[in-house]
Write a protein that holds these residues in place. Structure first.
Motif: not given
Lengths: 341, 262
Positions: A48-49, A54-61, A67-68, A182-189
């Motif tokens: 939870v961010v 930025s989206d880039e920062l949140a995606k680091i999680a 997983d999400k 950075p290639e890992r799959d995850f759901q971005f909500d």
């Protein structure tokens, strides 16, 4: 409360200097380990961010094991606010029903977590150093949270059987992050959140730097640490540390006596460190100190008292006076460095 | 102006000893002290009183023995002291403790609540913020300095890991203080004699209008499943060398690990 409705492990991801802070990445790593250990639960790790990031920062999680990623975004949310973060997190609790919430035991995390726990009337365990699912029931999602108490003299394992979510803050520096990919799959909500209706009466007026550059001993490869036995002679440690490329650490006793600043304190009430080499000088080895350094890769203890408890965790112990040995060590290394070949 | 200071009497954890045979704490003979962060909070309250003429009330929840601590706080200069004590309150986790404290505080007038950031027996730092939440008040935790104080607002310096924040909040609110914020004053001689004449207000379960299911051990969502002390392992080489040989030994270890380059 229907406990069965609650699922998954949520990790609050704290932003600092435009990165997700290490303490949160460690919790994502620990959540991944927990989920893997109990596949029957089929739990996800959810990061939870919160903020204007930025989206880039949140995606680091996601790169570090979520997983999400739930990203609560509002461009006016420029800095932390106890009330706004609590309200936004409450919405996640109501909508998404997390079973477990992990929050880093940073200054921010320790401000936010009790507020969320009290508002959702659930239990909160502080400053955990170990997490496990119920070892007696392989199907159970009951979290066993182990933490030190009484200055690290005693450990307690805490459970919350009646309320959800199960909340805990976790000591920075204790858990291991997973390798970032950075290639890992995850759901971005990503959720655009409204904050206009939430008022925090506390207003940030200014940010001040600490007078002396804050020392970050948790990043050091070598820590040369002194206790009350060093007295007012920390300059001896500083000179030696400079020569061997170490940072200076200290026990609570030395800090309480004012021999050195609080930033240097290692232990239960100071920092948890795990350097490659920890050199304990004139430190008796109170449990509360050991709690902060015993995971160091290699421990050298120097103490005049052959019965000092510090020797019990040391790889090698030297019975002697650190104030005599350290200047000789400084000299030894200086000569070595200046050798002509 | 009314200032409430929340304090806890704690065992002096630096004096704790372990029974290695039984793997338990030896609690007999361990002195009790006023929790350091709380005592510093009391000092802050007394300084604000010196400046602005506030009334300072010490509030604690604990066993009857906590009266000793309250007497000491009277001797420092507290105007009033309140002890919340009842078997029904005991064994509470931080949530249940906050419910109890908040139930009392709702009955009284106050402008500012000061709590220590954390207590040295549990180190949780939760009771201050949770009490603030139960009272619906804003909070500022980790306060290291009070910069401004008036009837309307307080301006404080909050210590974070790497910097400070200056934060402002209208009253009433809750702040939690670090032990470094102020060095507690000594008990005053005339204060000490006063301390034993003054009454301590005792509040039990019957005095607080509170739901019995949200307090004490039974009302606590978190339970202690087990406690244990750390096993001490002994795996080290302990060497008795002279200073020079000791220094060489450490140097060799660091060189073997490739820390010492040219």
């Amino acid at each position: 409360m229907n406990i069965a409705e609650y699922k998954d492990i949520y990790v609050f991801c704290e932003e600092r200097e435009n990165k997700i802070h290490d303490s949160s990445l460690e919790l994502l790593g620990e959540a991944v380990r927990l989920v893997k250990d109990r596949p029957s639960l089929d739990y996800k790790v959810v990061g939870v961010v919160i903020g204007d990031h930025s989206d880039e920062l949140a995606k680091i999680a996601g790169h570090y094991g979520a997983d999400k990623v739930i990203f609560l975004h509002n461009e006016n949310l420029k800095h932390y606010s106890t009330e706004i973060y609590t309200e936004l997190f409450m919405d996640v609790i109501k909508n998404d029903k997390p079973d477990i919430i992990l929050i880093p035991a940073t200054v921010l995390g320790r401000d936010l977590a009790p507020r969320i726990a009290a508002r959702s009337d659930t239990g909160l365990t502080a400053d955990a150093t170990k997490l496990d699912f119920d070892p007696e029931n392989q199907e159970s999602a009951l979290l066993y949270v182990t933490r030190p108490a009484f200055g690290g003299n005693l450990f307690g394992t805490i459970i919350n059987e009646t309320k959800r979510p199960q909340m805990t803050t976790i000591r920075p520096g204790v858990m291991e992050p997973v390798h970032g990919d950075p290639e890992r799959d995850f759901q971005f909500d990503k959720r655009e959140v409204n904050i206009d209706h939430i008022e925090d009466k506390v207003k940030l007026i200014d940010v001040l730097q600490k007078d002396n550059m804050a020392v970050d001993i948790t990043k050091a490869d070598i820590i040369l640490s002194g206790g009350r036995g060093i007295g007012d002679n920390f300059h001896v440690l500083e000179e030696c540390a400079k020569m061997i490329g170490a940072e200076v650490g200290a026990s609570r006793g030395a800090v309480d006596k004012g021999f050195i600043g609080k930033d240097h304190q290692v232990g239960q009430t100071g920092k948890t460190v795990r350097p490659k080499v920890y050199i304990a000088c004139g430190i008796s080895g109170a449990v509360q100190h050991l709690a902060g350094m015993e995971k160091s890769d290699y421990i050298i203890a120097i103490n005049k008292d052959p019965d000092a408890a510090i020797f019990s965790v040391a790889n090698i112990g030297l019975v002697g006076d650190a104030l005599e040995i350290l200047p000789l060590l400084t000299e030894e290394i200086r000569v070595y460095r200046e050798r002509p070949y | 102006m009314n200032i409430l200071v929340l304090l806890k009497q704690v065992p002096d954890t630096t004096e704790m000893k372990i029974d290695k045979e039984k793997g338990t704490l030896i609690r007999e003979g361990v002195p009790t002290i006023t929790n350091p962060d709380d005592l510093a909070g009391m000092e802050v309250a007394l300084r604000l009183k010196d400046q602005c003429g506030a009334k300072v009330t010490a509030v604690t929840m604990g066993p009857p023995q906590a009266e000793n601590m309250l007497r000491e706080l009277y001797a420092m200069g507290a105007d009033d002291a309140v002890l919340l004590t009842d078997r029904k309150f005991s064994g509470a986790d931080t949530w249940a403790t906050s419910n109890t404290l908040a139930a009392y505080i709702k009955q009284v007038d106050f402008d500012l609540i000061i709590a220590g950031r954390q207590a040295i027996d549990g180190d949780t730092a939760q009771v201050g913020p949770q009490t603030a939440e139960k009272l619906g008040l804003p909070q500022i935790s980790y306060v290291d300095d009070v910069l401004e104080f008036s009837k309307e607002k307080i301006v404080v310096k909050k210590a974070l890991e790497n910097n400070y924040e200056v934060l402002e909040c209208p009253l009433p609110c809750v702040i939690t203080t670090l032990s470094t914020i102020a060095k507690p004053r000594y008990m005053r001689v005339n204060g000490i004699s006063h301390a034993f004449e003054k009454d301590i207000t005792i509040k039990t379960f019957d005095d607080l209008n509170i739901d019995p299911t949200i307090i004490g051990l039974k009302g606590s969502p978190t339970k202690v499943k087990k406690t244990f002390t750390k096993e001490v392992h002994s795996n080290s080489d302990i060497l008795n060398l002279d200073g020079k040989a000791s220094a060489r030994k450490v140097a060799e270890i660091l060189m073997d690990m490739n820390f010492i380059g040219k």
